[in-house]
Write an enzyme that holds these catalytic residues in place. Sequence first.
Site, PDB file in Angstrom:
ATOM      1  N   GLY A   7       0.788  -1.236   0.000  1.00  0.00           N
ATOM      2  CA  GLY A   7       0.000   0.000   0.000  1.00  0.00           C
ATOM      3  C   GLY A   7       0.816   1.279   0.000  1.00  0.00           C
ATOM      4  O   GLY A   7       0.274   2.349   0.259  1.00  0.00           O
ATOM      5  N   LYS A  10       3.581   1.284  -4.904  1.00  0.00           N
ATOM      6  CA  LYS A  10       4.351   0.584  -5.959  1.00  0.00           C
ATOM      7  C   LYS A  10       3.627   0.609  -7.299  1.00  0.00           C
ATOM      8  O   LYS A  10       4.258   0.794  -8.344  1.00  0.00           O
ATOM      9  CB  LYS A  10       4.578  -0.896  -5.581  1.00  0.00           C
ATOM     10  N   LYS A  30       3.372  -8.100 -13.321  1.00  0.00           N
ATOM     11  CA  LYS A  30       3.057  -8.351 -11.911  1.00  0.00           C
ATOM     12  C   LYS A  30       3.097  -9.870 -11.747  1.00  0.00           C
ATOM     13  O   LYS A  30       2.121 -10.562 -12.034  1.00  0.00           O
ATOM     14  CB  LYS A  30       1.656  -7.803 -11.598  1.00  0.00           C
ATOM     15  N   GLU A 101       6.600  -5.368 -10.843  1.00  0.00           N
ATOM     16  CA  GLU A 101       6.138  -4.927  -9.520  1.00  0.00           C
ATOM     17  C   GLU A 101       6.081  -6.103  -8.568  1.00  0.00           C
ATOM     18  O   GLU A 101       5.486  -7.144  -8.859  1.00  0.00           O
ATOM     19  CB  GLU A 101       4.750  -4.268  -9.616  1.00  0.00           C
ATOM     20  N   ALA A 103       5.283  -7.769  -4.592  1.00  0.00           N
ATOM     21  CA  ALA A 103       4.073  -7.921  -3.776  1.00  0.00           C
ATOM     22  C   ALA A 103       4.510  -7.586  -2.361  1.00  0.00           C
ATOM     23  O   ALA A 103       5.440  -8.190  -1.837  1.00  0.00           O
ATOM     24  CB  ALA A 103       3.553  -9.345  -3.865  1.00  0.00           C
ATOM     25  N   GLY A 104       3.884  -6.596  -1.747  1.00  0.00           N
ATOM     26  CA  GLY A 104       4.299  -6.197  -0.406  1.00  0.00           C
ATOM     27  C   GLY A 104       5.723  -5.665  -0.414  1.00  0.00           C
ATOM     28  O   GLY A 104       6.125  -4.969  -1.333  1.00  0.00           O
ATOM     29  N   PRO A 185       3.614  13.524  -4.736  1.00  0.00           N
ATOM     30  CA  PRO A 185       2.623  13.958  -3.737  1.00  0.00           C
ATOM     31  C   PRO A 185       1.311  13.206  -3.941  1.00  0.00           C
ATOM     32  O   PRO A 185       1.108  12.560  -4.977  1.00  0.00           O
ATOM     33  CB  PRO A 185       2.447  15.444  -4.054  1.00  0.00           C
TER      34      PRO A 185
HETATM   35  N1  ADP Z   1       0.388   9.806  -5.287  1.00  0.00           N
HETATM   36  C1  ADP Z   1      -0.811   9.287  -4.998  1.00  0.00           C
HETATM   37  N2  ADP Z   1      -1.902  10.063  -5.016  1.00  0.00           N
HETATM   38  C2  ADP Z   1      -3.107   9.564  -4.706  1.00  0.00           C
HETATM   39  N3  ADP Z   1      -3.332   8.277  -4.370  1.00  0.00           N
HETATM   40  C3  ADP Z   1      -2.269   7.448  -4.337  1.00  0.00           C
HETATM   41  C4  ADP Z   1      -0.963   7.897  -4.657  1.00  0.00           C
HETATM   42  N4  ADP Z   1      -0.106   6.872  -4.530  1.00  0.00           N
HETATM   43  C5  ADP Z   1      -0.851   5.822  -4.172  1.00  0.00           C
HETATM   44  N5  ADP Z   1      -2.143   6.147  -4.051  1.00  0.00           N
HETATM   45  C6  ADP Z   1      -3.246   5.265  -3.657  1.00  0.00           C
HETATM   46  O1  ADP Z   1      -2.835   4.551  -2.503  1.00  0.00           O
HETATM   47  C7  ADP Z   1      -3.219   3.201  -2.592  1.00  0.00           C
HETATM   48  C8  ADP Z   1      -1.986   2.304  -2.545  1.00  0.00           C
HETATM   49  O2  ADP Z   1      -1.178   2.578  -3.680  1.00  0.00           O
HETATM   50  P1  ADP Z   1      -0.612   1.389  -4.572  1.00  0.00           P
HETATM   51  O3  ADP Z   1       0.209   2.001  -5.662  1.00  0.00           O
HETATM   52  O4  ADP Z   1      -1.704   0.475  -4.998  1.00  0.00           O
HETATM   53  O5  ADP Z   1       0.329   0.672  -3.498  1.00  0.00           O
HETATM   54  P2  ADP Z   1       1.089  -0.752  -3.577  1.00  0.00           P
HETATM   55  O6  ADP Z   1       1.166  -1.126  -5.026  1.00  0.00           O
HETATM   56  O7  ADP Z   1       2.414  -0.496  -2.947  1.00  0.00           O
HETATM   57  O8  ADP Z   1       0.255  -1.701  -2.772  1.00  0.00           O
HETATM   58  C9  ADP Z   1      -4.022   3.050  -3.886  1.00  0.00           C
HETATM   59  O9  ADP Z   1      -5.380   3.204  -3.598  1.00  0.00           O
HETATM   60  C10 ADP Z   1      -3.516   4.214  -4.716  1.00  0.00           C
HETATM   61  O10 ADP Z   1      -4.446   4.652  -5.670  1.00  0.00           O
HETATM   62 MG    MG Z   2       0.552  -2.765  -6.104  1.00  0.00          MG
END
Ligand code: ADP
Ligand code: MG
Length: 214
Positions: A7, A10, A30, A101, A103-104, A185
């Site tokens: 979360g 990534k 992935k 990408e 996982a975790g 951001p």
């Molecule tokens: N820069 C950002 N602005 C707005 N939302 C973001 C941003 N980065 C991540 N998110 C949101 O945060 C959550 C986790 O991001 P994600 O890229 O899916 O993380 P991971 O792949 O590491 O699990 C998702 O819902 C994603 O849309």
């Molecule tokens: Mg992800």
Amino acid sequence: VTGTDTGVGKTVVSAALMRRYRGSAPRYWKPIQTGIEQDDDSAEVARLSGCEPSSVLSEGVRLPRPVSPHLAARIAGVTIAVGALERIAAAHPTGGPWIVEGAGGVLVPLNDRELIIDLMGRLGLPTVVAARSGLGTINHTLLTLEALTRRSIPVAGVVMVGAPDAENRRAIEAYGQVSVVGELPRLAPLDPASLAAWADTALDVRGQLSECFA
Ligand SMILES: Nc1ncnc2c1ncn2[C@@H]1O[C@H](COP(=O)(O)OP(=O)(O)O)[C@@H](O)[C@H]1O
Ligand SMILES: [Mg+2]
């Protein structure tokens, strides 16, 4: 693209890299997706990056439960093996660069023996670490970098996600001996246009990742 946690961003960072380096025709992969019914990172990267659907590889382990891969696999009655994932990668003709990408985070178990960092080592790709920008990130990021360094996995850079924090950035660069290649951001809305605007102007401005996409 790995991260300090689940979360952290990534998938969004992967989409931004797909956009930033679209001229090199990168492909996104992935290898292991858990919780596929609610989380489909491949679809999200295709949506956010605006890449051709054919640039997203569909193969890999897809498991329903949104838990650690080793547990999602056990529940589904299957075994994840690094060797099998490595063979999927090897079966693709070389050509464009790959964005893979994880996982975790790096020490997520895949089975009784192997961790995702073992797959990273076998794929042999330079790593981009997605990290949070706020409190706690120095420790999480340095731990992640230490694990990668211990296994001789090269680190191409860190992308910090969240409200930019100059002190945390400085600390990660100094103590981690690594470059922060982007500060992403919170984008509201997070959509293809806002991500493209950031990726085109603020991601890897100095071109430190360009040799990964040569
Ligand atoms: N820069 C950002 N602005 C707005 N939302 C973001 C941003 N980065 C991540 N998110 C949101 O945060 C959550 C986790 O991001 P994600 O890229 O899916 O993380 P991971 O792949 O590491 O699990 C998702 O819902 C994603 O849309
Ligand atoms: Mg992800």
